[in-house]
Design a protein around this motif. Structure first.
Motif, PDB file in Angstrom:
ATOM      1  N   LYS A   1       3.771  -1.615  -0.583  1.00  0.00           N
ATOM      2  CA  LYS A   1       3.283  -0.918   0.608  1.00  0.00           C
ATOM      3  C   LYS A   1       3.978  -1.367   1.883  1.00  0.00           C
ATOM      4  O   LYS A   1       4.423  -0.535   2.692  1.00  0.00           O
TER       5      LYS A   1
ATOM      6  N   ASP B   1       0.541  -4.526   7.111  1.00  0.00           N
ATOM      7  CA  ASP B   1       0.331  -3.077   7.065  1.00  0.00           C
ATOM      8  C   ASP B   1      -0.228  -2.517   8.374  1.00  0.00           C
ATOM      9  O   ASP B   1      -0.676  -1.381   8.418  1.00  0.00           O
TER      10      ASP B   1
ATOM     11  N   ASN C   1      -3.071   2.238   4.507  1.00  0.00           N
ATOM     12  CA  ASN C   1      -3.512   1.977   3.135  1.00  0.00           C
ATOM     13  C   ASN C   1      -3.083   3.084   2.179  1.00  0.00           C
ATOM     14  O   ASN C   1      -2.964   2.863   0.995  1.00  0.00           O
TER      15      ASN C   1
HETATM   16 CA    CA Z   1      -5.464  -2.778   5.045  1.00  0.00          CA
END
Ligand code: CA
Ligand code: UD1
Length: 476
Positions: free
Chosen positions: A25, A109, A234
């Motif tokens: 991610k 993130d 996310n």
């Molecule tokens: Ca997160």
């Protein structure tokens, strides 16, 4: 006055399951950089004494993507114990034993927290004297975030994760942004106390505030007014949203620096690009990587520039270019494809349906229509006639074409490399040039034309062409 030392810990060990991706991610890019790269760029700008990145999932790939760009970052491996609490714990263990400053914890993130916001956050923490300070935001939809539970006098009591919250707690709209400042000593005291007895079976960093309160300590909260700085990624929908917000910020920054951007919604500018005042960007244009655009240039519409350099007052429209240099007052497009190694001189022209690669095109030289120019050195004041092609590849090797100053080629000339056209030389239309042409010579390779009179009427009698020819002969 002694200034407190600062360590920054960036959490980047999670898999990011909700992305459903082969790529970790934190490596998904926005504005020309991985998500975690933006966090590290900001961390570097803040000027910390230590920057640590906690890695685990696809750790080699994450480390490889970051080491070169962020030489100050130290990578710390998380073990098999899961959770943000464990991630911070392994990082704190890597700090010098006598480090007694503050620790700013960031998530890989959450790329929108800028250096100004974070340095104000650290200052607020230091001024308050609290052992820990959280960044919080009041949002309309708190789904997915940890909730900040306050006690009767308004102080922070604890954080409850979504999956552990009861109905009353879940209704709280103040969320934990996942960014914190702790005194190092506080983390050393409390992280060993954190267990995995919760809905996710993870060591929650978010347990620290509750433990501080238990011991009668105060936990600070810094409520941000611009909630977008807390947005995390996310899933892919959030990736697009955060990417758009970052782009809006970059576009606005250049507008305030004097760049005209006609349509911010369809203009995408990477964080590493540089634009001078009085540049104009027309709609649907992508200015990517380390592209540099000088004053007065007009770019777009429908143009993509990757790692390019554009000179003053150049005009580049409907063009796709990578690793190309475009000189001052040059014009490029429409429908031009500039591949790596293209260098167009000042006042030069690359026109419609032209592809170039590894080609130096001198000052004032023109390649106006339908050409391929590859592995070539073109002098000054040259005009390559429509559809002039460098045949640079013999199926095995690439060869160079050299065209000296003031050469003019006829339409549809094929330059079979390696070949050199001397200064001022010319070629006839349709010439296939296999041998060097001396300076000042005219090269012809097409057989002289022969007209066979009356051929159509004789061989195509009764056709429209024959009838037209007959009529035109009578009219004469
Ligand atoms: Ca997160
Ligand atoms: C976390 C917070 C939540 C907060 C939210 C804000 C916890 C327990 N919860 O939830 O209160 O509202 O962030 O965005 O902290 N990571 C590791 N190692 C791990 C697990 C995660 O390094 O073992 C990293 C991830 O790569 C990510 C960051 O920590 O960069 C946050 O992890 P994530 O799983 O996204 O936490 P959230 O569920 O969003």
């Amino acid at each position: 006055m002694t200034v407190n030392k600062l360590a920054i810990i960036v959490l980047a060990a999670g898999q990011g399951t909700r992305m459903r991706s082969r790529l970790p991610k934190v490596l998904h890019p926005i504005a020309g950089r991985p998500l975690v790269g933006h966090v590290l760029t900001t961390a570097t700008r803040l000027g910390a004494d230590h920057i640590e990145v906690v890695v685990r999932h696809e750790r080699d790939q994450v480390v490889a993507a970051l080491t070169e760009a962020y030489p100050a970052a130290v990578f710390v491996d998380q073990d098999e114990i899961p959770g943000t609490g464990r991630a911070v714990q392994v990082a704190v263990e890597q700090l010098p034993a006598d480090f007694d400053g503050d620790v700013l914890v960031l998530s890989g993130d959450c790329p929108l927290a800028d250096a100004d916001t974070l340095s104000a956050f650290v200052s607020e923490h230091r001024a308050s004297g609290a052992p820990a300070t959280l960044m919080t935001a009041v949002v309309d939809d708190p789904t997915g975030y940890g909730r900040v539970i306050r006690d009767v006098d308004g102080g922070v009591d604890r954080i409850v994760e979504q999956k552990d919250a009861d109905a009353d707690e879940a209704a709280v709209r103040e969320i934990n942004a996942g960014m914190y400042v702790f005194r190092a000593a506080t983390l050393r005291t409390y992280l060993p106390e954190i267990g995995v007895d919760n809905a996710q079976g993870e060591m929650y960093l978010t347990d620290v505030p509750g433990l501080l309160r238990r011991d009668g300590d105060r936990v600070g909260a810094s409520v941000v007014s611009d909630v977008t700085v807390t947005y995390g990624v996310n899933d892919r929908a959030q990736l697009a949203l955060v990417g758009r917000l970052l782009n809006e910020r970059i576009v606005r920054r250049w507008q305030l620096e004097g760049v005209t951007i006609i349509d911010p919604a369809t203009t995408w500018i990477d964080d590493d690009a540089t634009l001078a005042p009085d540049v104009t960007i027309l709609p649907n244009t992508h200015i990517l990587k380390a592209t540099i655009i000088a004053e007065g240039a007009i770019i777009g519409p429908d143009t993509t520039l990757v790692d390019c350099e554009v000179g003053e007052d150049a005009i580049v429209r409907r063009t796709d270019a990578t690793l190309a240099v475009i000189g001052a007052e040059a014009t490029v497009g429409p429908f031009s494809f500039l591949r790596p190694g293209t260098v167009l001189g000042a006042k030069g022209k690359i026109g419609a349906y032209v592809e170039t690669k590894n080609a130096e095109i001198g000052e004032g030289s023109k390649v106006p229509h339908l050409s391929y120019v590859g592995d070539a050195t073109i002098g000054r004041g040259v005009n390559l006639g429509a559809s002039t092609i460098t045949a640079n590849y013999d199926d095995v090797n690439k060869h160079r074409t050299v065209v000296e100053d003031e050469v003019h080629t006829g339409s549809h000339t094929t330059l079979v490399a390696p070949v050199r056209l001397g200064a001022g030389a010319k070629t006839g239309a349709g010439a296939v040039v296999r041998k060097d042409v001396p300076a000042g010579s005219l090269a012809m390779s097409v057989a002289p034309q022969r007209n066979i009179e009356g051929w159509v009427e004789k061989n195509r009698a009764g056709t429209g062409a024959a009838d037209a020819a007959a009529r035109s002969r009578v009219a004469e």
